[in-house]
Design a protein around this motif. Structure first.
Motif, PDB file in Angstrom:
ATOM      1  N   ILE A 334       0.845  -1.298   0.091  1.00 40.03           N
ATOM      2  CA  ILE A 334       0.130  -0.016  -0.056  1.00 40.03           C
ATOM      3  C   ILE A 334       0.863   1.258   0.019  1.00 40.03           C
ATOM      4  N   LEU A 335       0.671   2.383  -0.733  1.00 37.93           N
ATOM      5  CA  LEU A 335       1.295   3.277  -0.898  1.00 37.93           C
ATOM      6  C   LEU A 335       0.119   4.429  -0.571  1.00 37.93           C
ATOM      7  N   HIS A 336       0.318   5.178   0.465  1.00 39.30           N
ATOM      8  CA  HIS A 336      -0.680   6.347   0.860  1.00 39.30           C
ATOM      9  C   HIS A 336      -0.143   7.428   1.687  1.00 39.30           C
ATOM     10  N   SER A 337      -0.917   8.468   1.107  1.00 39.70           N
ATOM     11  CA  SER A 337      -0.579   9.653   1.850  1.00 39.70           C
ATOM     12  C   SER A 337      -1.213   9.992   3.254  1.00 39.70           C
ATOM     13  N   ASP A 338      -0.471  10.390   4.321  1.00 43.04           N
ATOM     14  CA  ASP A 338      -1.181  10.658   5.412  1.00 43.04           C
ATOM     15  C   ASP A 338      -2.050  12.083   5.450  1.00 43.04           C
ATOM     16  N   PHE A 364       3.404   8.099   2.705  1.00 47.35           N
ATOM     17  CA  PHE A 364       4.014   9.249   2.224  1.00 47.35           C
ATOM     18  C   PHE A 364       3.348  10.603   2.965  1.00 47.35           C
ATOM     19  N   SER A 365       3.796  11.865   2.787  1.00 50.69           N
ATOM     20  CA  SER A 365       3.075  12.997   3.470  1.00 50.69           C
ATOM     21  C   SER A 365       2.948  14.047   2.573  1.00 50.69           C
ATOM     22  N   VAL A 366       1.982  14.829   2.547  1.00 45.79           N
ATOM     23  CA  VAL A 366       1.800  15.961   1.602  1.00 45.79           C
ATOM     24  C   VAL A 366       1.405  15.584   0.243  1.00 45.79           C
ATOM     25  N   ALA A 367       1.472  14.343  -0.200  1.00 49.43           N
ATOM     26  CA  ALA A 367       1.542  13.982  -1.623  1.00 49.43           C
ATOM     27  C   ALA A 367      -0.146  14.030  -1.937  1.00 49.43           C
ATOM     28  N   LEU A 372       0.802  10.517  -5.373  1.00 48.97           N
ATOM     29  CA  LEU A 372       2.186  10.095  -4.983  1.00 48.97           C
ATOM     30  C   LEU A 372       3.302  10.028  -6.053  1.00 48.97           C
ATOM     31  N   TRP A 373       2.848   9.420  -7.285  1.00 50.20           N
ATOM     32  CA  TRP A 373       3.654   9.600  -8.330  1.00 50.20           C
ATOM     33  C   TRP A 373       4.131  11.104  -8.789  1.00 50.20           C
ATOM     34  N   ASN A 374       3.181  11.700  -8.817  1.00 51.87           N
ATOM     35  CA  ASN A 374       3.330  12.903  -9.433  1.00 51.87           C
ATOM     36  C   ASN A 374       4.395  13.842  -8.309  1.00 51.87           C
TER      37      ASN A 374
END
Length: 402
Positions: A334-338, A364-367, A372-374
């Motif tokens: 899982i890839l996830h931004s808080d 991630f944060s802020v993404a 997230l890729w961007n």
């Protein structure tokens, strides 16, 4: 004596009865209003969303090829993005932030805009970046995946020996193009990509109701894609889901007749439990908690399908993968931004706690949501590559060749 006592108490009784009547009427009006709002919320959840503007173009400088947008948590992000517009240009690619103020952000234009262009001020910021498969400059073929509702359009990007495939599933209110930015990553590793559509997304066939079922039925169209991959020679399939595509991918892993073909899931900003997501989104717009609970009740009730327009009740318990975590068997990344801003990362964190043996989470944060890729393409790419390599889905040689 009795009559005088009645006369003395009658005005008081009238006042009390009047007050109670007013309170009851007011309470009834509030409840009726809450009910109407709950129904409206429920309908919006299952209705395929049209793209709506979320920022404005303040200045377009064709001489310097820059664009200035109103500042939002999305438009201020570092990285490369897209912008849906109207006028002579329908979509613009945006580069890095050049300058910013408290109300505006100036970015580099990566799509050339001529001086004669006329663009409407209202625009929608996007993480898609690529809009058409031709932009990747990779060989591909348009395909049709046969499903119970009819043929679902797909793009097939062959790579490697054709043994390992990835099936990508886009999110709610999006289309296949959302997934294109990941295709070069898999192609470089020798993994064939199948980018699919599913019912009611504007490209695949429409169901009788034309409404989303939040993954409860959409997974069947992706299951048909699994069968398509098997017939085309796939030996191992990774399923990648974006946002609601994550919910669909998880239902696929739990229910598919082709589960033996799946070797892993990659989920970007996924929905793991819809009730958590709906509660979060309702709090963002300051809806009272009882309204949210009522909306979820309406969505999950057979008697309310006429109100929502859905063909059936939403099975929230079946869609709650946290509650069903013991049934999961495939490794999951899982890839996830808080700081997602749309689908909170809470359930992603909880799923790692529930199944640390198979679930990995890169926070991630802020993404923000599905960007997230961007925001950090290098980190996003390297994390997926490492996960695939560690599980033997790609060889060390393929990784080095990149």
């Amino acid at each position: 004596m009795v009559e005088s006592r009645r006369a003395a108490t009658t005005p008081y009784a009238v006042i009390v009865r009047t007050a109670l009547a007013v309170i009851s009427a007011s309470l009834g009006a509030v409840l009726a209003l809450w009910g109407a709002i709950a129904v409206r919320m429920a309908r919006r959840v299952v209705t395929p969303a049209a793209r709506v503007p979320d920022c404005r173009i303040l200045e377009l400088d064709t001489s310097s090829q820059t664009i200035t947008l109103t500042r939002t948590p999305d438009t201020e992000l570092a990285g490369r993005y897209g912008l849906f517009t109207a006028g002579t240009e329908g979509y613009l690619k945006l580069g890095s932030v050049l300058s910013e103020t408290s109300v505006a952000v100036k970015r580099k234009l990566l799509t050339h805009v001529g001086p004669q262009s006329r663009i409407v001020r209202d625009a929608a910021f996007s993480g898609w970046y690529y809009q058409r498969p031709e932009e990747l400059h990779l060989p591909f073929t348009p395909e049709l995946v046969g499903s119970a509702l009819g043929p679902c359009p797909a793009w097939l990007f062959p790579a490697g020996d054709g043994d390992v495939w990835v099936i990508q599933v886009h999110g709610r209110g999006a289309a296949r193009a959302e997934c294109l930015r990941a295709v070069p990553v898999f192609h470089a590793l020798g993994i064939t990509s199948l980018v699919v559509s599913y019912r009611n997304d504007g490209e695949a066939p429409r169901s009788r109701s034309g409404r989303y079922m939040l993954g409860a039925t959409e997974w069947r169209d992706v299951d048909a894609a699994l069968g398509f991959a098997r017939r085309r020679g796939a030996k191992r399939v990774i399923v990648m889901g974006w946002s609601m595509g994550g919910a669909i991918s998880l239902q696929l892993a739990l229910n598919s007749a082709h589960r033996d073909l799946i070797v892993g899931l990659i989920l970007d900003s996924p929905v793991v439990d819809w009730r958590i997501v709906l509660d979060y989104q309702a709090r963002l717009v300051k809806l009272p908690a009882p309204v949210t609970r009522l909306a979820i009740t309406i969505l999950g009730a057979d008697w309310a399908t006429a109100l929502t327009g859905a063909g059936a009740a939403i099975p929230f318990r079946r869609l709650d993968v946290l509650a069903r975590s013991a049934e999961l068997h495939h490794p999951i990344l899982i890839l996830h931004s808080d700081d997602d801003g749309f689908v909170p990362s809470d359930a992603s964190h909880d799923l790692v706690v529930a199944r640390p043996d198979i679930v990995e989470l890169d926070v991630f944060s802020v993404a923000r949501h599905t960007k997230l890729w961007n925001y950090d393409q290098e980190r996003w790419t390297s994390r997926i590559t490492r996960w695939l390599t560690e599980r033997g889905f790609v060889t060390e040689t393929a990784t080095e060749d990149r």
